[in-house]
Design an enzyme around this catalytic site. Structure first.
Site, PDB file in Angstrom:
ATOM      1  N   ASP A  34       0.847  -1.197   0.000  1.00 59.10           N
ATOM      2  CA  ASP A  34       0.000   0.000   0.000  1.00 59.10           C
ATOM      3  C   ASP A  34       0.878   1.241   0.000  1.00 59.10           C
ATOM      4  O   ASP A  34       2.073   1.175   0.319  1.00 59.10           O
ATOM      5  CB  ASP A  34      -0.955   0.014   1.210  1.00 59.10           C
ATOM      6  CG  ASP A  34      -0.221   0.116   2.543  1.00 59.10           C
ATOM      7  OD1 ASP A  34       0.840  -0.525   2.705  1.00 59.10           O
ATOM      8  OD2 ASP A  34      -0.699   0.837   3.445  1.00 59.10           O
ATOM      9  N   GLU A  69       0.026  -0.828   5.879  1.00 60.63           N
ATOM     10  CA  GLU A  69       1.087  -0.226   6.686  1.00 60.63           C
ATOM     11  C   GLU A  69       0.896   1.277   6.811  1.00 60.63           C
ATOM     12  O   GLU A  69       1.041   1.848   7.886  1.00 60.63           O
ATOM     13  CB  GLU A  69       2.459  -0.537   6.081  1.00 60.63           C
ATOM     14  CG  GLU A  69       3.625  -0.324   7.044  1.00 60.63           C
ATOM     15  CD  GLU A  69       4.133   1.107   7.120  1.00 60.63           C
ATOM     16  OE1 GLU A  69       4.865   1.409   8.068  1.00 60.63           O
ATOM     17  OE2 GLU A  69       3.790   1.935   6.247  1.00 60.63           O
TER      18      GLU A  69
END
Ligand code: BES
Ligand code: MN
Ligand code: MN
Length: 460
Positions: free
Chosen positions: A90, A155
């Site tokens: 991500d 994250e």
């Protein structure tokens, strides 16, 4: 087993690897914004296909209550050590868009660098691990260690569901060590292994005064203005020594030893160049600490967002009803994110003016870490960096946070090697994020050599 053939394959395929990375970087896997949830899924699926193509087994995009966690493995034999590679697919939102020289999700290769959101943090660095494995397999060699991968998609939004995933998959993730490429090198051509990261306690405060925005002429003078009040409170959060004034804030801080401070002083750090690189005339550090100590090993409190009143063009004479701030505190080894957030809450409750109502929210947090520098994997990593850069890596601390590193230790009992190839000038989280293609290929070679040294510690 011919290591030079593996390294040579990686060297010869730089353009192919870069073209593949471009496709990965095109996917808008912004985890924090629900509008992009399907794009985040698409990135997980892209990784799954790529891992299968390379030849990994048990490749799964594991659904969680949030975004999928991609896992895969390549198990050669129980006689080999097992490396768990962690990374995240991500990315941060690209805003502000108008400051990008090329669109954030249309990767642009310029001056030997690839410009795109996620180029360095962390898609580019995750991809190095895939390409290192591929270089072994494509040359008909076995990977000298067992490899397991856990690549998450949350994250950048706080890894909310990862700890539960680790708890539920202890056996699947069982390994000897974790290797993570999601940090920076000390400088260009100056290899380093990160030995400490700061943690994070993130909070939001809101002050509400009158029941509506007021005419500042009709009411101003007797009504306490939430914007003024919040500004007073924020100003009082640091003292003249630039220390945080929250009661108990420093109580658990593990102070740097004289030896550690000497190591910091030995680092090739140019303070003037550092200031120039970010366009500031002077620094403001906690009294008694130099820049490197202050940005990596001391706790901080920073306002990350601040809003109240009229923000549009022209003037509007308004006394705003509310004011709010987002505040992050970077914490250091010894400190606990929940304790620090609670101390901050007590501080705000105690100091909020009686003229208004306070709301306080704890947002996400993460624990700080110090890593074990004595373990065999660390020696293999240092050796691999030396092979590639022709100089000994420095051991350095960094100020950013990777909360899962503490979870790997607490939940799986695993130490991590932080083997990063970013540079602080790569503009991660900022417009024009980029990754040098030289570091991309050096990273792949370092990982190839790390796997070799860790798998064959006796070889030269
Ligand atoms: N890769 C970074 C952390 C990092 C950056 C470590 C530079 C060392 C040097 C990571 O993706 C990140 O941005 N972490 C967040 C924490 C999270 C809880 C949102 C951070 O540090 O703000
Ligand atoms: Mn990252
Ligand atoms: Mn990041």
């Amino acid at each position: 087993m011919d290591l030079s053939k593996v390294v040579e394959f990686a060297g010869n395929n730089g353009d192919v690897f870069t073209a593949q990375l471009v496709n990965f970087l095109r996917i808008k896997s912004i985890s924090t914004d629900p509008k992009f949830a399907s794009n985040v899924h698409e990135a997980a699926d892209w990784l799954v296909a790529e891992l299968k193509r390379i030849g990994l087994t048990n490749v799964v995009a594991n659904e969680t209550a949030g975004h999928p966690v991609v896992t895969a493995e390549l198990i050669g034999g129980s006689d080999r050590p097992t490396v768990l590679v962690y990374g995240h697919y991500d990315v941060q939102p690209p805003d502000p868009m108008d400051l990008w020289d090329s669109p954030p999700f249309e990767p642009d290769i310029k001056d030997g660098k690839i410009f795109a959101r996620g180029a360095c943090d962390d898609k580019g660095q995750v991809f190095m691990h895939l390409k290192a494995i591929e270089s072994y397999l494509s040359t008909g060699n076995e990977v000298p260690v067992n490899v397991k991968l856990v690549i998450e998609g949350e994250e950048e939004s706080g890894s909310e569901h990862l700890a539960a995933f680790l708890e539920a998959n202890r056996k699947l993730l069982d390994a000897d060590v974790v290797v993570i490429s999601d940090t920076a090198m000390f400088g260009d051509g100056i290899p380093s292994i990160t030995t400490g990261l700061r943690g994070l306690a993130y909070v939001q405060v809101e002050l509400t005064g009158p029941n509506r925005d007021l005419h500042s002429g009709v009411y101003g003078g007797a009504v306490d203005n939430p914007a003024n009040a919040l500004a007073r409170m924020i100003a009082a959060l640091h003292d003249d020594n630039n220390r945080v004034t929250i009661d108990g804030f420093y109580d658990d801080v593990l102070e740097l030893s004289e030896d550690e401070r000497a190591t910091f002083r030995d680092l090739p750090f140019d303070a003037d160049e550092w200031k120039r690189s970010i366009g500031i005339e002077d620094v403001r550090t906690e009294r008694g600490y130099n820049i490197l100590e202050a940005i990596t090993a001391r706790p901080t409190l920073d306002v990350n967002g601040l809003w109240s009143g009229y923000q549009g063009d022209g003037a509007k004479t308004v006394l705003p009803a509310t004011a709010a701030a987002k505040i992050s505190m970077r914490i250091v080894p010894g400190q606990d994110p929940d304790t620090i957030a609670e101390l901050a809450r007590l501080h705000f409750v105690k100091h909020a003016p009686s003229t208004m109502k306070l709301e306080f929210h704890k947002l996400h947090g993460g624990k700080p870490v110090l890593v074990n520098t004595a373990m065999p994997a660390m020696k293999a990593a240092a050796r691999a960096m030396h092979d590639v850069y022709n100089r000994e890596p420095y051991f350095t601390r960094e100020g950013g946070s990777i909360p899962v590193v503490a979870d790997f230790k607490e939940i799986l009992g695993l130490d991590s090697v932080l083997l990063g190839f970013g540079l602080n000038s790569d503009a991660i989280h900022s417009p024009n994020e980029h990754f040098g293609l030289d570091r991309f290929s050096q990273g792949i070679e370092t990982i190839i050599r790390f796997m070799h040294h860790f798998g064959h510690p006796e070889d030269k």
